[in-house]
Design an enzyme around this catalytic site. Structure first.
Site, PDB file in Angstrom:
ATOM      1  N   THR A  95       0.819  -1.209   0.000  1.00 31.33           N
ATOM      2  CA  THR A  95       0.000   0.000   0.000  1.00 31.33           C
ATOM      3  C   THR A  95       0.852   1.257   0.000  1.00 31.33           C
ATOM      4  O   THR A  95       0.531   2.240  -0.684  1.00 31.33           O
ATOM      5  CB  THR A  95      -0.951   0.003   1.207  1.00 31.33           C
ATOM      6  OG1 THR A  95      -1.844  -1.113   1.103  1.00 31.33           O
ATOM      7  CG2 THR A  95      -1.760   1.283   1.274  1.00 31.33           C
ATOM      8  N   SER A 134      -7.266  -1.034  -6.363  1.00 26.98           N
ATOM      9  CA  SER A 134      -6.796  -1.314  -5.011  1.00 26.98           C
ATOM     10  C   SER A 134      -5.319  -1.658  -5.108  1.00 26.98           C
ATOM     11  O   SER A 134      -4.854  -2.124  -6.160  1.00 26.98           O
ATOM     12  CB  SER A 134      -7.564  -2.495  -4.409  1.00 26.98           C
ATOM     13  OG  SER A 134      -6.919  -2.995  -3.252  1.00 26.98           O
ATOM     14  N   THR A 135      -4.598  -1.420  -4.037  1.00 28.02           N
ATOM     15  CA  THR A 135      -3.215  -1.907  -4.002  1.00 28.02           C
ATOM     16  C   THR A 135      -3.170  -3.388  -4.344  1.00 28.02           C
ATOM     17  O   THR A 135      -2.247  -3.856  -5.020  1.00 28.02           O
ATOM     18  CB  THR A 135      -2.602  -1.696  -2.605  1.00 28.02           C
ATOM     19  OG1 THR A 135      -2.517  -0.302  -2.332  1.00 28.02           O
ATOM     20  CG2 THR A 135      -1.217  -2.318  -2.493  1.00 28.02           C
ATOM     21  N   ASN A 136      -4.219  -4.105  -3.921  1.00 28.85           N
ATOM     22  CA  ASN A 136      -4.200  -5.558  -4.014  1.00 28.85           C
ATOM     23  C   ASN A 136      -4.352  -6.102  -5.421  1.00 28.85           C
ATOM     24  O   ASN A 136      -4.170  -7.303  -5.641  1.00 28.85           O
ATOM     25  CB  ASN A 136      -5.286  -6.141  -3.115  1.00 28.85           C
ATOM     26  CG  ASN A 136      -5.142  -5.693  -1.680  1.00 28.85           C
ATOM     27  OD1 ASN A 136      -4.109  -5.161  -1.288  1.00 28.85           O
ATOM     28  ND2 ASN A 136      -6.186  -5.885  -0.887  1.00 28.85           N
ATOM     29  N   THR A 181      35.423 -39.017  -9.732  1.00 28.24           N
ATOM     30  CA  THR A 181      34.190 -39.146  -8.975  1.00 28.24           C
ATOM     31  C   THR A 181      34.547 -39.179  -7.500  1.00 28.24           C
ATOM     32  O   THR A 181      35.512 -39.848  -7.109  1.00 28.24           O
ATOM     33  CB  THR A 181      33.430 -40.436  -9.357  1.00 28.24           C
ATOM     34  OG1 THR A 181      34.273 -41.569  -9.109  1.00 28.24           O
ATOM     35  CG2 THR A 181      33.019 -40.420 -10.820  1.00 28.24           C
ATOM     36  N   SER A 312      46.919 -11.203  -4.312  1.00 26.33           N
ATOM     37  CA  SER A 312      47.419 -11.167  -2.949  1.00 26.33           C
ATOM     38  C   SER A 312      48.189  -9.882  -2.696  1.00 26.33           C
ATOM     39  O   SER A 312      48.870  -9.359  -3.583  1.00 26.33           O
ATOM     40  CB  SER A 312      48.330 -12.370  -2.676  1.00 26.33           C
ATOM     41  OG  SER A 312      48.929 -12.274  -1.402  1.00 26.33           O
ATOM     42  N   SER A 313      48.067  -9.400  -1.471  1.00 28.52           N
ATOM     43  CA  SER A 313      48.833  -8.218  -1.073  1.00 28.52           C
ATOM     44  C   SER A 313      50.210  -8.594  -0.540  1.00 28.52           C
ATOM     45  O   SER A 313      51.033  -7.724  -0.286  1.00 28.52           O
ATOM     46  CB  SER A 313      48.070  -7.442   0.011  1.00 28.52           C
ATOM     47  OG  SER A 313      47.890  -8.259   1.152  1.00 28.52           O
ATOM     48  N   LYS A 318      50.534 -14.005  -7.646  1.00 29.90           N
ATOM     49  CA  LYS A 318      49.388 -14.840  -7.317  1.00 29.90           C
ATOM     50  C   LYS A 318      48.143 -14.246  -7.975  1.00 29.90           C
ATOM     51  O   LYS A 318      47.820 -13.079  -7.777  1.00 29.90           O
ATOM     52  CB  LYS A 318      49.174 -14.916  -5.807  1.00 29.90           C
ATOM     53  CG  LYS A 318      48.138 -15.963  -5.382  1.00 29.90           C
ATOM     54  CD  LYS A 318      48.153 -16.115  -3.863  1.00 29.90           C
ATOM     55  CE  LYS A 318      47.352 -17.341  -3.423  1.00 29.90           C
ATOM     56  NZ  LYS A 318      45.918 -17.169  -3.666  1.00 29.90           N
TER      57      LYS A 318
END
Length: 470
Positions: A95, A134-136, A181, A312-313, A318
């Site tokens: 609504t 209606s909102t509905n 597997t 990577s820092s 990497k």
């Protein structure tokens, strides 16, 4: 200053919304997430269709109706976005969003007619913009329009991913590798067959999404509050559906049972479930890509993913499989949104589901999230993935899985004996078989051909004629 049943409330002079929206702002300062733009645009189209239908039914003065139509077109095209301020997480079955739309359209229509915002004697949010509605009925109708468009877009995006994977299936068709597997060595497979299986999974998703769009076409527009159509003339109802078809270009149809469409939200759970299934496949394929590319020095490294950024820092050189991780994360998020939709759809009571705003936010969000992730997965990863044929061959040769292909000739027990011998001596199955004198090199080569090992039947049959089991 505006007044409603509960009293007076100050509304910002510059705002296009009114008192009902202002109360919703106070009541739902929840997330800062706005109502999805797709839903706002679709709701504006519904309001446009309703205004035209009211004029055709003789219920709305043409001068007022045309101003509402003009305002609705502006909103549907993306104007006044900042005026839709109600939080996505709201009570009231939508609504507050409907009233936000009614007020914005009324105030914009007032301006179009030369008046000042707030002068609802010219255009009234309820008496004119929300007439026969209606909102509905308007809110779930708008949600279905928005969802149809996003489902179609997702289906097309998944189809493009399917095509990209099929190209890789052809490219990698001749690369024999070790199948696995339960994370253990299995029988041979081609890398192309693996990618072909990925493509088939997404082919199912594409078809399911393509078909489920039809489930969203039945709408309850004209059903008003509970689906009975109270306060909506029959001429208006049919005109509103026709006009919405014209505006959206979608195959919208009036539901045969609008009470059902008003109270039950299972169609949204159904659609979300198929979106979730697509997310399941994306998570699985992303995980497989990440696993197949692991290393490169200390892992499988059977495929190479496009290098997109340093990973990577602290560790030089990497590069991480960030696209697979993004895609998997999005898939998990979609699954969680689907669970919320399931709970919300099951929690409707009697003639209405009060949790439609939650369903709307999560459904439209998951559709957009998954479409974006699938598109990036295709363009940033699948289209650039490469095979490491030497690595595939290495793991296959070092594995003892090829003993399985010899079992039809020498029996299961002798094949196991051959595997143990190869493991102890550090040699290959083929070399062990020749050393034992059970096969010639030519026979081993005939059996271990990629095409022989990766199709139905006994590898080498027709070329290796003698039965060696005795």
């Amino acid at each position: 200053m505006e007044r409603d049943l509960l009293g007076e409330v100050e509304v910002p002079a510059a705002a296009y919304w009114g008192i009902h929206t202002q109360r919703a702002l106070r009541n739902f300062p929840v997330s800062s997430f706005p109502v999805p733009a797709e839903l706002i645009g679709a709701l504006a189209e519904v309001k446009q269709a309703c205004a035209v239908a009211n004029m055709r039914a003789g219920l709305l003065d043409a001068r007022i109706g045309e101003a509402i139509v003009a305002a609705a077109k502006e909103v549907a095209e993306g104007s006044f976005t900042r005026e839709f301020v109600v939080d996505a997480f709201q009570g009231g079955a939508g609504t507050s969003t409907n009233m936000n739309m009614n007020e914005v359209l009324a105030n914009r229509a007032i301006e179009i007619l030369g008046g000042q915002k707030g002068d609802y004697g010219i255009v009234n949010p309820l008496s004119h913009v929300n007439l026969s509605q209606s909102t509905n009925d308007v809110y779930p109708t708008a949600l279905k329009v928005a969802a149809i468009r996003l489902v179609i877009a997702l289906s097309e995006t998944v189809a493009r991913l399917q095509g990209a994977l099929q190209k890789k299936e052809q490219e990698f068709a001749g690369i024999l590798k070790l199948g696995r597997t339960e994370m253990q060595d299995a029988v041979p497979i081609t890398l192309g067959q693996e990618f072909g299986a990925f493509a088939e999974a997404f082919a199912r998703d594409r078809w399911r999404l393509f078909k489920v769009e039809e489930r969203l076409r039945q709408v309850n527009l004209g059903g008003t509050a509970v689906g009975t159509g109270l306060n909506a003339k029959r001429e208006y109802i049919y005109a509103a559906i026709d006009e919405l078809q014209n505006i959206t270009g979608l195959g919208i149809a009036r539901a045969e049972n609008m009470v059902d469409m008003t109270q039950n939200a299972d169609v949204f759970a159904e659609v979300s479930g198929l979106v979730r299934a697509a997310a399941v496949n994306l998570a699985k394929v992303s995980s497989d890509m990440r696993l197949l590319s692991m290393g490169p020095g200390g892992g499988l490294a059977e495929i190479r993913l496009p290098a997109l950024q340093e990973g990577s820092s602290i560790m030089p050189d990497k590069v991480n499989p960030v696209i697979t991780e993004m895609a998997t994360g999005v898939a998990f998020q979609v699954m969680s949104l689907d669970h919320a939709i399931t709970l919300a759809a099951s929690s409707g009571q009697l003639e209405l589901n009060a949790f439609l705003p939650l369903i709307a936010f999560n459904l439209l969000t998951e559709l957009k999230l998954l479409a974006n992730a699938v598109s990036i997965f295709r363009t940033h990863l699948v289209e650039g993935v490469e095979a490491d044929e030497a690595r595939c061959r290495r793991w296959l040769e070092e594995s003892l899985c090829l003993a399985t292909a010899l079992a039809p000739y020498i029996g299961h027990e002798k094949a196991g004996e051959l595997s143990m011998m190869a493991r102890e001596k550090g040699t290959t199955i083929g070399e062990a078989a020749v050393e034992k004198g059970w096969f010639s090199r030519e026979e081993i080569e005939a059996i271990f051909q990629p095409r022989e090992l990766t199709r139905p039947g006994i590898a080498g049959s027709g070329k290796v004629k003698r039965n060696k089991e005795g």
